[in-house]
Design an enzyme around this catalytic site. Structure first.
Site, PDB file in Angstrom:
ATOM      1  N   SER A 139       0.867  -1.179   0.000  1.00 55.11           N
ATOM      2  CA  SER A 139       0.000   0.000   0.000  1.00 55.11           C
ATOM      3  C   SER A 139       0.899   1.223   0.000  1.00 55.11           C
ATOM      4  O   SER A 139       2.081   1.141   0.376  1.00 55.11           O
ATOM      5  CB  SER A 139      -0.878   0.001   1.256  1.00 55.11           C
ATOM      6  OG  SER A 139      -1.489   1.263   1.465  1.00 55.11           O
ATOM      7  N   TYR A 152      -1.374  -0.449  10.548  1.00 57.09           N
ATOM      8  CA  TYR A 152      -1.423  -0.748   9.116  1.00 57.09           C
ATOM      9  C   TYR A 152      -0.097  -0.364   8.456  1.00 57.09           C
ATOM     10  O   TYR A 152       0.459  -1.123   7.663  1.00 57.09           O
ATOM     11  CB  TYR A 152      -2.588   0.007   8.486  1.00 57.09           C
ATOM     12  CG  TYR A 152      -2.897  -0.385   7.055  1.00 57.09           C
ATOM     13  CD1 TYR A 152      -3.421  -1.636   6.763  1.00 57.09           C
ATOM     14  CD2 TYR A 152      -2.692   0.517   6.007  1.00 57.09           C
ATOM     15  CE1 TYR A 152      -3.724  -1.992   5.446  1.00 57.09           C
ATOM     16  CE2 TYR A 152      -2.994   0.165   4.699  1.00 57.09           C
ATOM     17  CZ  TYR A 152      -3.508  -1.083   4.428  1.00 57.09           C
ATOM     18  OH  TYR A 152      -3.808  -1.432   3.127  1.00 57.09           O
TER      19      TYR A 152
END
Length: 239
Positions: A139, A152
């Site tokens: 990501s 995350y």
């Protein structure tokens, strides 16, 4: 790589970009094993994709179940050519509000799960006479830290480090490794995060799948080991 007749594994295949990867691969002649926890969603996907898509109910954080499935499914006469480690989860909270359970879930799904499956598939790929390709979906959060997504960030930064080491480890075995860093995509991932609303300026799942198709179809001795994708204008046009 010519995708026709290739054998692929896609994790997180029941929805979002995982479902789109599966669709792209099947449409180009590949046989796809789609792994996800929701068997119902994958059976619905199989109805549209046909028998070349094999739904596999699997929690990738269960290392023993993964090993049993790989042993039962693959051998030297049936070797995966493609592994797309896509499954992921995100929780958003300040570090003092993030629960232990949420932290461990992100690390287990986003990072440990990639290791659990990759370590089982690599020995098979080393026996494949064709060039193979492992694609790890990280990501933009694997490149840039941001408030409220520290867990995350940590998991996706880990995917980058694992991918870079893996690419250097496997390049002489004819196994490509690419780490993909997408920005905001219009998927269920963001729908579950408080304060983030999906909007038309987010990237489409087909934007990501067409890029992955390009990566897979590059010449055997050509590797793009990292690629970043972003919306040109990331702002919600309705605001």
């Amino acid at each position: 790589m010519n995708l026709d007749s290739k054998i692929a594994i896609v994790t997180g295949a029941s929805s979002g970009i995982g479902a789109e990867f599966s669709k792209m691969l099947v449409e180009n002649g590949a046989e796809v094993y789609g792994l996800a926890r929701s068997l119902d969603k994958m059976k619905n996907l199989q109805k549209s994709l046909g028998d070349k898509f094999h739904p596999v109910k699997m929690d990738i954080t269960n290392a023993d179940a993964l090993e049993e499935w790989v042993d039962d499914t693959f051998d030297l006469n049936h070797i995966p050519d493609i592994l797309i480690n896509n499954a992921g989860v995100m929780y958003s909270a300040n570090v003092d509000d993030l629960s232990m359970s949420e932290w461990h879930t992100m690390i287990n799904v986003n990072l440990n799960g990639i290791f659990y499956l990759t370590r089982l598939i690599v020995p098979l790929m080393k026996n494949n006479e064709n060039t193979c390709h492992i694609i790890n979906i990280s990501s933009i959060a694997g490149l840039l830290g941001n408030p409220t997504i520290s867990g995350y960030n940590a998991s996706k930064f880990g995917v980058r480090g694992f991918s870079e080491a893996l690419f250097k480890e496997l390049r002489y075995d004819g196994i490509k490794v690419t780490c993909v860093f997408p920005g905001s995509i219009d998927t269920e991932l963001f729908e579950k995060i408080d304060g983030i609303d999906n909007h038309p300026n987010m990237m489409k799942t087909t934007d990501i799948s067409s890029t992955v198709k390009f990566l897979l179809e590059t010449d055997d001795n050509f590797l793009i080991n990292e690629i970043t994708m972003r919306p040109l204008n990331p702002k919600d046009p309705t605001n």
